[in-house]
Design a protein around this motif. Structure first.
Motif, PDB file in Angstrom:
ATOM      1  N   LYS A 203      -4.846  -3.170   4.363  1.00  0.00           N
ATOM      2  CA  LYS A 203      -3.777  -2.886   5.320  1.00  0.00           C
ATOM      3  C   LYS A 203      -4.011  -3.635   6.632  1.00  0.00           C
TER       4      LYS A 203
ATOM      5  N   SER B 212      -8.545  -0.058   0.674  1.00  0.00           N
ATOM      6  CA  SER B 212      -7.120  -0.183   0.976  1.00  0.00           C
ATOM      7  C   SER B 212      -6.882  -0.293   2.473  1.00  0.00           C
TER       8      SER B 212
ATOM      9  N   GLY C   1      -9.820   5.557   0.042  1.00  0.00           N
ATOM     10  CA  GLY C   1      -8.980   4.443   0.463  1.00  0.00           C
ATOM     11  C   GLY C   1      -9.602   3.519   1.486  1.00  0.00           C
TER      12      GLY C   1
ATOM     13  N   LEU D 215       0.835  -1.189   0.000  1.00  0.00           N
ATOM     14  CA  LEU D 215       0.000   0.000   0.000  1.00  0.00           C
ATOM     15  C   LEU D 215       0.873   1.243   0.000  1.00  0.00           C
TER      16      LEU D 215
ATOM     17  N   TYR E 236       3.219   4.795  -6.342  1.00  0.00           N
ATOM     18  CA  TYR E 236       2.307   3.818  -6.930  1.00  0.00           C
ATOM     19  C   TYR E 236       2.900   3.252  -8.224  1.00  0.00           C
TER      20      TYR E 236
END
Length: 766
Positions: free
Chosen positions: A247, A243, A240, A209, A379
């Motif tokens: 995580k 994401s 996010g 991430l 990224y």
């Protein structure tokens, strides 16, 4: 054999997601279904398939041989035609018409020279001596399958999207041994409705991430308690939330590995759509929900259900998934992770306050715009992108995303653009994009013209007016006002909390109001397919407003279409005919650039152009004919009387359209004839359409109606010009390289035709 590998058959669904299924080399009557998976990308499907294949190996290592192929396979889509069938007096009746249906089949060449042909969607398998007979064989098979079926049986053969097959070798599967583990296998219902994210993170398949939207201290205590606290992630689209869950799965996998403890939660990812998928009979999806509760009961694991509003939305029978899951959540029997936006949270607090009681709320914040270029650079590195953006190019893209895509937040919208950019790159080649290249790429990504998004290219109002006037004849003032909206949009001076522009076109019918909307769509997005047209005569009854807000698979409501493509033009045609409920919705759309759909989710209209048409102020008794018109004050007075002040005040421009003059109609005739002359049938045979001046005048005179304007013109050209030509071409297949005259009967042009030209001429009766 070491050179054998697996074959995965992918099917693309209407929502863009994929289903992947292993193709078996052979099948028998009592075989278990082949491993399959459902995901947003090929990588996600492969990750789920790998877990299922490894579980298959643990159960019986020999089962893998059933899916190992030697020959290469390819997919091909063809169209077959079948006669539709119905049932009359309990007997099947086969219709005369032919219905085209698309079928995708997979084929591979055998050592014998024959071809193995599979139709994976329906479990069909053939061996053909020659591949050329595949169409005929599949057509016979399809006809046989439909014998005796009701007509709706044809829908089982609908072609949803692209279907393709890939070779796949995840590595080490054939040598995999059953691992020694004290953990019990996952319940089948959990394997059926989702995937386990913690094991996926532990195996190293999860990508790193690059953005952390919430400090760890905000949620670590919730997760480590027994049982884990249910969590509700709140944030805008793209901030996010998903994401964050990945995580959490990574952090839990590290805890399970480092501390050798099994009490750390697992995370099972699913969604409302996956829970009810395939549940077609009464009570089936409710039974599945109860099985999910039983499987997770007091296991201290998380069920990640994606959107909270989806599980609270009523199913066709009136109940919701939340009705079955939330009681167990409130009693801390199971733990959920869900997500929503701030607007959805407020709606849930009003309508379902008890549903929110067991959740601990974690709010995720959007990163500062200044941080986004660095996030995009990181990224690129983690994805090993083939396209690299120069630092100035990164800042250029961030500026475009911030200005032209306000419906979603950073970093998600930046990462989606980077993914799209990488898909456009040529394989094996790397490229660096500088600011101008980045702007050109963003223009292709959104469909917006480069002259409107780039500061390097001027777009004066006069130039934009000329572009609009090319397709809208005789309405120069209307084109000028509409071009002013585009110029304001390019300058970034439009109100960021309202649609780009709100225009009401008023005037007689057939004078170009709808055509100007189409021309605006072409100028903004390159083609008129980005225009969402709503005929308000279809929304005259009470309850019509609800149809605009409906959402779900297969629904093409206004809310769904704008959510899928926020950069679009919305046309409300004949606005005055709409039910007053529609005007209530328009207050929110025009005033705040938003619409709340049937699930309580916000649909962003701030990047749309809103056009409305109306015939208000046009009286049947007014003078008619070329150039007859009323003053703009009459139109404004009629509009003010028809619409409430709060709606009228939200309209940027009320643009009056005048009646067409004779010269205007002649120009429209030229445009329509130019389009007709460019049709494929004429170009293919190198035939040239030549329309004499008196024929143009005849078409202009008969194609313009005092009440309908130039609306009948297209129909007249089709009937009087194109239809006779079509009959002539069908009768003479050898006609090529010729001139096709169009003349008026009795005119000097008609009398001057040579005998060979008279045979090809279209003569309009005076």
């Amino acid at each position: 054999m070491s050179d054998k590998s697996l074959r995965v058959y992918f099917t693309t669904h209407h929502d863009g997601r994929l289903t992947g299924r292993l193709l078996p080399v052979w099948e028998s009557l009592f075989d278990a279904p082949a491993p399959s998976a459902y995901g947003a990308s090929e990588a996600e499907v492969y990750a789920q398939l790998e877990a299922r294949v490894r579980q298959l190996m643990m159960d019986d290592a020999s089962m893998l041989n059933r899916f190992l192929w030697e020959e290469s396979l390819q997919a091909r889509t063809l169209t077959v035609e079948v006669h539709p069938q119905t049932v009359h007096k309990k007997r099947p009746v086969i219709g005369k018409a032919l219905v085209p249906l698309k079928l995708t089949y997979v084929y591979g060449k055998l050592e014998s020279g024959a071809y193995r042909v599979l139709v994976p969607r329906f479990g069909w398998s053939f061996v053909l001596e020659e591949l050329s007979i595949a169409r005929e064989v599949l057509q016979h098979a399809l006809t046989t399958a439909l014998l005796g079926e009701q007509p709706q049986g044809l829908y089982d053969f609908r072609h949803e999207g692209e279907e393709f097959v890939h070779s796949w070798d995840p590595g080490g599967l054939r040598q995999a041994e059953r691992p020694h583990s004290d953990e019990e296998p996952a319940p089948p219902v959990l394997e059926a409705i989702g995937e386990e994210l913690t094991s996926r993170a532990r195996s190293g398949r999860a990508l790193p991430l690059v953005y952390d939207g919430a400090p760890m201290e905000d949620w670590r205590a919730f997760v480590l308690r027994q049982p884990p606290a249910s969590i509700l992630l709140v944030g805008g689209p793209g901030v996010g939330k998903t994401s964050w869950v990945l995580k959490l799965a990574r952090w839990l996998s590290e805890k399970r590995r480092d501390e050798k403890e099994k009490h750390f939660p697992k995370i099972w990812r699913t969604s409302a759509e996956r829970i009810v998928a395939g549940m077609v009979y009464l009570g089936m999806w409710q039974e599945r929900c109860l099985q999910i509760v039983d499987a997770l009961s007091f296991e201290n694991d998380y069920l990640y259900v994606d959107r909270l509003t989806s599980i609270l939305a009523p199913q066709p029978d009136g109940s919701s998934i939340g009705d079955l899951l939330l009681p167990a959540v409130m009693s801390e029997e199971i733990s959920l992770i869900a997500e929503c936006t701030e607007g959805e949270l407020e709606r849930c607090q009003r309508r379902f306050p008890e549903a929110l009681r067991p959740f601990r709320i974690i709010r995720l914040e959007e990163p500062a715009t200044s941080q986004v270029p660095e996030l995009m650079r990181r990224y690129q590195e983690t994805r090993r992108s083939r396209v690299h953006l120069h630092p100035m190019g990164l800042r250029q893209v961030v500026g475009h995303l911030e200005m032209f895509q306000r419906d979603s937040l950073f970093p998600g919208k930046a990462f989606r653009f980077m993914d799209w950019l990488d898909q456009q790159a040529e394989r094996g080649k790397t490229r660096t994009l500088y600011p101008r290249d980045a702007s050109e790429a963003y223009a292709r990504y959104t469909g917006l013209p480069l002259q409107l998004i780039s500061d390097e290219i001027p777009a004066e109002q006069g130039t934009l007016t000329t572009q609009l006037a090319q397709g809208v004849i005789g309405q120069d003032r209307a084109c000028e006002l509409a071009a002013g909206v585009l110029a304001r949009f390019k300058a970034g001076l439009n109100d960021p909390d309202k649609p780009v522009g709100t225009l009401l076109f008023v005037g007689p019918t057939g004078v170009g109001k709808t055509e100007l909307s189409k021309q605006l769509s072409r100028t903004l997005f390159g083609h008129e397919e980005r225009m969402i047209r709503l005929d308000m005569s279809e929304y005259m009854l009470p309850g019509s407003a609800q149809r605009l807000m409906e959402v779900g698979p297969g629904i093409t409501s206004l809310a769904e279409r704008v959510r899928q493509q926020p950069l679009s033009l919305v046309l409300f045609d004949e606005l005055e005919k709409a039910h007053p409920e529609i005007f209530d919705l328009l207050l929110g759309i025009l005033g705040e650039g938003r619409l709340t759909d049937s699930l309580g989710r916000r649909v962003d209209f701030r990047m749309t152009v809103i056009c409305m048409t109306s015939n208000l102020g046009v009286e049947q008794s007014e003078p008619v004919g070329y150039g007859a018109e009323r003053g703009s004050g009459d139109f404004l007075r009629a509009v003010r009387q028809a619409f409430r002040p709060e709606l009228f005040n939200r309209i940027d421009h009320v643009i009056p359209f005048r009646r067409l003059a004779e010269a205007d109609v002649l120009r429209i005739v030229d445009l329509e004839l130019e389009k007709a002359a460019s049709r494929a049938g004429l170009l293919r045979r190198r035939l040239r359409l030549v329309v004499e001046p008196d024929a143009r005048a005849w078409l202009a005179r008969h194609g313009n109606d005092p009440k309908l304007g130039a609306r009948p013109l297209k129909r007249l050209i089709e009937a009087k010009v194109m239809a006779p030509i079509a009959v002539r071409l069908a009768a003479d297949a050898r006609l090529e390289d010729a001139i096709l005259p169009v003349v008026v009967a009795g005119s000097e042009a008609e009398r001057g035709l040579r005998p060979e030209s008279r045979v090809l001429a279209t003569i309009l009766e005076a």
